[in-house]
Design a protein around this motif. Structure first.
Motif, PDB file in Angstrom:
ATOM      1  N   GLU A 157       0.832  -1.194   0.000  1.00 26.12           N
ATOM      2  CA  GLU A 157       0.000   0.000   0.000  1.00 26.12           C
ATOM      3  C   GLU A 157       0.871   1.250   0.000  1.00 26.12           C
ATOM      4  OE1 GLU A 157      -3.596   2.218   2.555  1.00 26.12           O
ATOM      5  OE2 GLU A 157      -2.695   0.337   3.275  1.00 26.12           O
ATOM      6  N   LEU A 158       0.489   2.218  -0.804  1.00 28.18           N
ATOM      7  CA  LEU A 158       1.217   3.481  -0.890  1.00 28.18           C
ATOM      8  C   LEU A 158       0.263   4.627  -0.620  1.00 28.18           C
ATOM      9  CD1 LEU A 158       3.333   2.918  -4.138  1.00 28.18           C
ATOM     10  CD2 LEU A 158       4.018   2.505  -1.770  1.00 28.18           C
ATOM     11  N   LYS A 159       0.703   5.579   0.192  1.00 21.64           N
ATOM     12  CA  LYS A 159      -0.102   6.759   0.498  1.00 21.64           C
ATOM     13  C   LYS A 159       0.540   7.970  -0.167  1.00 21.64           C
ATOM     14  CE  LYS A 159      -1.716   4.854   4.888  1.00 21.64           C
ATOM     15  NZ  LYS A 159      -1.841   5.043   6.365  1.00 21.64           N
ATOM     16  N   ILE A 160      -0.201   8.613  -1.046  1.00 24.11           N
ATOM     17  CA  ILE A 160       0.339   9.674  -1.895  1.00 24.11           C
ATOM     18  C   ILE A 160      -0.501  10.945  -1.754  1.00 24.11           C
ATOM     19  CG2 ILE A 160       1.110  10.282  -4.215  1.00 24.11           C
ATOM     20  CD1 ILE A 160       2.421   7.749  -3.164  1.00 24.11           C
ATOM     21  N   VAL A 161       0.188  12.074  -1.709  1.00 24.64           N
ATOM     22  CA  VAL A 161      -0.494  13.363  -1.596  1.00 24.64           C
ATOM     23  C   VAL A 161      -1.361  13.637  -2.828  1.00 24.64           C
ATOM     24  CG1 VAL A 161      -0.142  15.864  -1.502  1.00 24.64           C
ATOM     25  CG2 VAL A 161       1.233  14.356  -0.060  1.00 24.64           C
ATOM     26  N   ASN A 162      -2.587  14.081  -2.592  1.00 23.91           N
ATOM     27  CA  ASN A 162      -3.531  14.275  -3.681  1.00 23.91           C
ATOM     28  C   ASN A 162      -4.008  15.725  -3.844  1.00 23.91           C
ATOM     29  OD1 ASN A 162      -5.034  13.181  -5.832  1.00 23.91           O
ATOM     30  ND2 ASN A 162      -6.898  13.134  -4.587  1.00 23.91           N
ATOM     31  N   ASP A 163      -3.459  16.635  -3.038  1.00 20.34           N
ATOM     32  CA  ASP A 163      -3.938  18.025  -3.129  1.00 20.34           C
ATOM     33  C   ASP A 163      -2.836  19.004  -3.525  1.00 20.34           C
ATOM     34  OD1 ASP A 163      -2.506  17.899  -0.791  1.00 20.34           O
ATOM     35  OD2 ASP A 163      -4.078  18.716   0.488  1.00 20.34           O
ATOM     36  N   GLN A 164      -1.794  18.504  -4.141  1.00 19.00           N
ATOM     37  CA  GLN A 164      -0.776  19.348  -4.756  1.00 19.00           C
ATOM     38  C   GLN A 164      -0.830  19.086  -6.259  1.00 19.00           C
ATOM     39  OE1 GLN A 164       3.085  18.720  -2.918  1.00 19.00           O
ATOM     40  NE2 GLN A 164       2.196  18.796  -0.863  1.00 19.00           N
ATOM     41  N   ILE A 165      -1.083  20.146  -7.026  1.00 18.63           N
ATOM     42  CA  ILE A 165      -1.322  20.010  -8.460  1.00 18.63           C
ATOM     43  C   ILE A 165      -0.197  20.670  -9.248  1.00 18.63           C
ATOM     44  CG2 ILE A 165      -2.955  20.410 -10.328  1.00 18.63           C
ATOM     45  CD1 ILE A 165      -4.030  18.642  -8.065  1.00 18.63           C
ATOM     46  N   GLY A 166       0.316  19.949 -10.238  1.00 23.66           N
ATOM     47  CA  GLY A 166       1.385  20.503 -11.066  1.00 23.66           C
ATOM     48  C   GLY A 166       1.502  19.762 -12.387  1.00 23.66           C
ATOM     49  N   CYS A 167       2.628  19.924 -13.048  1.00 24.22           N
ATOM     50  CA  CYS A 167       2.863  19.317 -14.362  1.00 24.22           C
ATOM     51  C   CYS A 167       4.200  18.576 -14.363  1.00 24.22           C
ATOM     52  CB  CYS A 167       2.880  20.377 -15.458  1.00 24.22           C
ATOM     53  SG  CYS A 167       1.299  21.196 -15.720  1.00 24.22           S
ATOM     54  N   PRO A 168       4.194  17.247 -14.278  1.00 23.95           N
ATOM     55  CA  PRO A 168       5.450  16.501 -14.379  1.00 23.95           C
ATOM     56  C   PRO A 168       6.167  16.824 -15.685  1.00 23.95           C
ATOM     57  CG  PRO A 168       3.680  15.077 -13.616  1.00 23.95           C
ATOM     58  CD  PRO A 168       3.037  16.367 -14.052  1.00 23.95           C
ATOM     59  N   THR A 169       7.476  16.950 -15.597  1.00 29.24           N
ATOM     60  CA  THR A 169       8.263  17.378 -16.756  1.00 29.24           C
ATOM     61  C   THR A 169       9.423  16.427 -16.990  1.00 29.24           C
ATOM     62  OG1 THR A 169       7.762  19.684 -16.195  1.00 29.24           O
ATOM     63  CG2 THR A 169       9.544  19.302 -17.772  1.00 29.24           C
ATOM     64  N   TYR A 170       9.477  15.843 -18.158  1.00 29.14           N
ATOM     65  CA  TYR A 170      10.590  14.963 -18.509  1.00 29.14           C
ATOM     66  C   TYR A 170      11.826  15.808 -18.785  1.00 29.14           C
ATOM     67  CZ  TYR A 170      13.484  11.767 -21.232  1.00 29.14           C
ATOM     68  OH  TYR A 170      14.533  11.023 -21.712  1.00 29.14           O
ATOM     69  N   ALA A 171      12.931  15.490 -18.128  1.00 25.36           N
ATOM     70  CA  ALA A 171      14.149  16.283 -18.254  1.00 25.36           C
ATOM     71  C   ALA A 171      14.670  16.318 -19.689  1.00 25.36           C
ATOM     72  CB  ALA A 171      15.235  15.734 -17.315  1.00 25.36           C
ATOM     73  N   GLY A 172      14.420  15.276 -20.451  1.00 24.21           N
ATOM     74  CA  GLY A 172      14.836  15.266 -21.850  1.00 24.21           C
ATOM     75  C   GLY A 172      14.093  16.292 -22.678  1.00 24.21           C
ATOM     76  N   ASP A 173      12.808  16.483 -22.372  1.00 26.49           N
ATOM     77  CA  ASP A 173      12.040  17.522 -23.062  1.00 26.49           C
ATOM     78  C   ASP A 173      12.556  18.910 -22.702  1.00 26.49           C
ATOM     79  OD1 ASP A 173      10.307  15.905 -24.504  1.00 26.49           O
ATOM     80  OD2 ASP A 173       8.812  15.832 -22.917  1.00 26.49           O
ATOM     81  N   LEU A 174      12.880  19.091 -21.423  1.00 25.73           N
ATOM     82  CA  LEU A 174      13.412  20.373 -20.979  1.00 25.73           C
ATOM     83  C   LEU A 174      14.753  20.653 -21.647  1.00 25.73           C
ATOM     84  CD1 LEU A 174      13.352  22.865 -19.149  1.00 25.73           C
ATOM     85  CD2 LEU A 174      14.262  21.439 -17.289  1.00 25.73           C
ATOM     86  N   ALA A 175      15.600  19.630 -21.748  1.00 24.82           N
ATOM     87  CA  ALA A 175      16.892  19.792 -22.421  1.00 24.82           C
ATOM     88  C   ALA A 175      16.691  20.186 -23.880  1.00 24.82           C
ATOM     89  CB  ALA A 175      17.689  18.496 -22.318  1.00 24.82           C
ATOM     90  N   TYR A 176      15.733  19.543 -24.537  1.00 24.62           N
ATOM     91  CA  TYR A 176      15.429  19.863 -25.940  1.00 24.62           C
ATOM     92  C   TYR A 176      14.970  21.309 -26.076  1.00 24.62           C
ATOM     93  CZ  TYR A 176      13.262  19.644 -30.558  1.00 24.62           C
ATOM     94  OH  TYR A 176      12.913  19.884 -31.874  1.00 24.62           O
ATOM     95  N   CYS A 177      14.137  21.755 -25.130  1.00 27.22           N
ATOM     96  CA  CYS A 177      13.654  23.140 -25.141  1.00 27.22           C
ATOM     97  C   CYS A 177      14.817  24.120 -25.048  1.00 27.22           C
ATOM     98  CB  CYS A 177      12.682  23.346 -23.986  1.00 27.22           C
ATOM     99  SG  CYS A 177      12.238  25.068 -23.661  1.00 27.22           S
ATOM    100  N   ILE A 178      15.746  23.854 -24.139  1.00 26.37           N
ATOM    101  CA  ILE A 178      16.900  24.744 -23.959  1.00 26.37           C
ATOM    102  C   ILE A 178      17.730  24.811 -25.234  1.00 26.37           C
ATOM    103  CG2 ILE A 178      19.033  25.116 -22.655  1.00 26.37           C
ATOM    104  CD1 ILE A 178      17.626  23.621 -20.310  1.00 26.37           C
ATOM    105  N   ILE A 179      17.958  23.660 -25.832  1.00 28.28           N
ATOM    106  CA  ILE A 179      18.756  23.604 -27.053  1.00 28.28           C
ATOM    107  C   ILE A 179      18.083  24.388 -28.177  1.00 28.28           C
ATOM    108  CG2 ILE A 179      19.541  22.047 -28.902  1.00 28.28           C
ATOM    109  CD1 ILE A 179      20.139  19.990 -26.660  1.00 28.28           C
ATOM    110  N   GLN A 180      16.767  24.270 -28.280  1.00 35.03           N
ATOM    111  CA  GLN A 180      16.046  25.007 -29.316  1.00 35.03           C
ATOM    112  C   GLN A 180      16.116  26.517 -29.080  1.00 35.03           C
ATOM    113  OE1 GLN A 180      14.932  23.536 -32.164  1.00 35.03           O
ATOM    114  NE2 GLN A 180      15.978  21.824 -31.171  1.00 35.03           N
TER     115      GLN A 180
END
Length: 276
Positions: A171-194
């Motif tokens: 069983e895992l207990k996970i916070v459900n009232d913090q909202i955000g956008c997970p970001t793949y570091a590879g996408d972020l790296a691509y953004c910087i390069i562009q």
């Protein structure tokens, strides 16, 4: 083009190295090679290598631990970027600095604009904001990229933690009232390069994943994909917690979705790829 990358062994740093254009000359420096908190070392290092671009992916990211290590967090998150910004300015190099959604307090219910009022809740967010302010003060040619909830196949992150715990616990207990956008570091790296390739206008940018979710939602997605790929023998029970019920030294933003201009690859695909 010659690019100096700091924080080279972190999630973003390693993803950046994976996709950097072959024609670029990359100087990948981690703490052992370049101590960004040492003003003299930064000045001499940048003067020696004369990069056209500096990308600062180095950061102190331990949110809770920062409360008791404020001096160290401030050196890495504020003094370090300041040193790099000054050195970049002296050597006519473009400077890219990575910041965070934690510069906001999470009181909004709509995505945060780059122009919205900042109000960090803890030492981590405060020191990252100080880093932004110091960079902008001393260098007009700075690009600040705020991001959020970074994960990748490298280092320690939420995806890897969930995979490990799913194998260890029923069983895992996970916070459900913090909202955000997970970001793949590879996408972020691509953004910087562009941005570098496009010789973008300096200023503050927001970049994160395009799926809005809670930590609970993210955990559910990770575990379901892992089960489909036979990475875990069975599905653990997931229980939702409020932030009040979850022990933490510092309050997190309840809502830290960032308004961004550039879309990224669907989060489900990236999680599926990483945990294979």
């Amino acid at each position: 083009m010659k690019v100096l990358l700091t924080g080279a062994n972190g999630q973003l740093g390693r993803c950046f190295q994976d996709i950097v254009p072959n024609e670029w000359q990359l100087i990948a420096a981690d703490h052992d090679v370049l101590d960004i908190t040492n003003t003299e070392h930064v000045e001499s290092f940048v003067k020696q290598y004369q990069p056209d671009v500096i990308v600062n992916a180095a950061a102190y990211t331990a949110v809770d631990k920062a409360e008791s290590e404020a001096v160290i967090a401030r050196k890495i998150n504020a003094q370090g970027p300041y040193n790099l910004a000054v050195a970049a300015n002296k050597n006519n190099a473009r400077f890219y600095h990575i910041s965070t959604d934690y510069v906001f307090d999470g009181e909004k219910t709509k995505p945060y604009l780059t122009t919205d009022q900042t109000n960090p809740l803890g030492v981590y967010g405060k020191t990252k904001l100080q880093g932004e302010q110091l960079c902008l003060k001393v260098n007009p040619n700075v690009t600040i990229i705020r991001t959020a909830w970074v994960f990748s196949q490298y280092g320690n992150n939420f995806v890897k933690t969930m995979l490990r715990l799913a194998k260890e616990r029923s069983e895992l207990k996970i916070v459900n009232d913090q909202i955000g956008c997970p970001t793949y570091a590879g996408d972020l790296a691509y953004c910087i390069i562009q941005l570098i390739k496009q010789n973008n206008i300096p200023g503050i940018y927001h970049y994160c994943g395009d799926e809005v979710m809670s930590w609970f939602d993210f955990a559910k997605l990770i575990i379901s994909k892992a089960y489909e790929l036979n990475m875990i023998p069975k599905l653990p029970k997931l229980s939702a917690l409020s932030s009040y019920e979850y022990p933490a030294l510092v309050k997190r933003p309840a809502y830290s979705v960032l308004d961004k201009k550039i879309s990224v690859t669907i989060i489900i695909y990236q999680v599926n790829w990483i945990i294979r």
